[in-house]
Scaffold this motif. Sequence first.
Motif: not given
Length: 294
Positions: A190-193, A206-211, A213-220, A257-259
């Motif tokens: 998120i900081a760099l990409g 998948l190809e997406c904006p960094p912000h 990524l967490a939602t699209k991949l269901g990451l914690h 935490v949430n994004l």
Amino acid sequence: MITATNLTKRYGRVTALDNVSFTITAGEAVALWGANGAGKTTTLRCLLGVQGFEGHLTINGIDVHTQGKAARAAIGYVPQETVFYDMSVLETLHFYARLKKTDSGRANAVLEQVALVEHCAKRVNMLSGGMKQRLALAVALLADPPVLVLDEPTANLDVKAQRDFIHTIQQLNQSGKTIVFSSHRLDEVIALGSRVLVLSDGRLSLECPPHELATKLGLHRWLRIWVPAHHKENTLKVLESQGYAIMPNGRSVYVQVNLGGKIAPLRSLELANIPIEDFDLLDGDLALKEENHD
Ligand code: ATP
């Protein structure tokens, strides 16, 4: 700046890359994201021209298959970990300048770019992990390449060194360098990409904006907070009362935490007069995390 078309790499029966196509424009900072074995390193190795592959790949308009050396010259590479001879920082840069047949007069300029000027007389063995990584970056910058390729650039650094290194790469990106890096860390991406390419089992999934990524991949995401030992009990109480999922770990506590919500638990602790010694953001499954420091 980089065009990959149907990049395919097989190691015997293993297909490490399966028809991967992407384009990276000059000035972008593109992250390669994926689980272990997804094909990130293989993609980077194709860009570096250090292994054979099927498909078509051009760097700065130069075909990696037919003009490998010229294509490689457009790239500065920072490996995950570099082993240096025991020389001073400046001697190391002169050594690599000779090896790369580049102008050693650039040594001082690159030291400035990576904020190592005041450490130029230090022996490499005396450098911290963060400084060694900066030196590796300085070596990659010697020939002033338009593209920087970094393999998990902050994986072996402590929290402060991670932040400083990311800041330096951001500055290089702002000054016009195209950045391609592999990463396991969402905060780094998120900081760099400016864009993320997600690889799964050798395919571009998948190809997406960094912000996104967490939602699209269901990451914690987990915030790890270090507090003084005598504040630990109160810290757990405060965070629990706010409804956070928490996990104590040695002198620290993990908070889910949430994004956008990474600051909120820190604020709660501040309001309860609990001093925070340090914090870090982590992604994914805690069971897989290595301890960085305690
Ligand atoms: P990591 O995060 O662990 O570095 P990665 O996404 O970089 O993973 P790669 O190293 O590119 O993944 O590996 C992709 C696949 O190719 C894996 O299945 C791996 O086992 C295989 N592989 C990579 N290098 C070789 C090799 N030299 N010989 C055989 N198989 C290989």
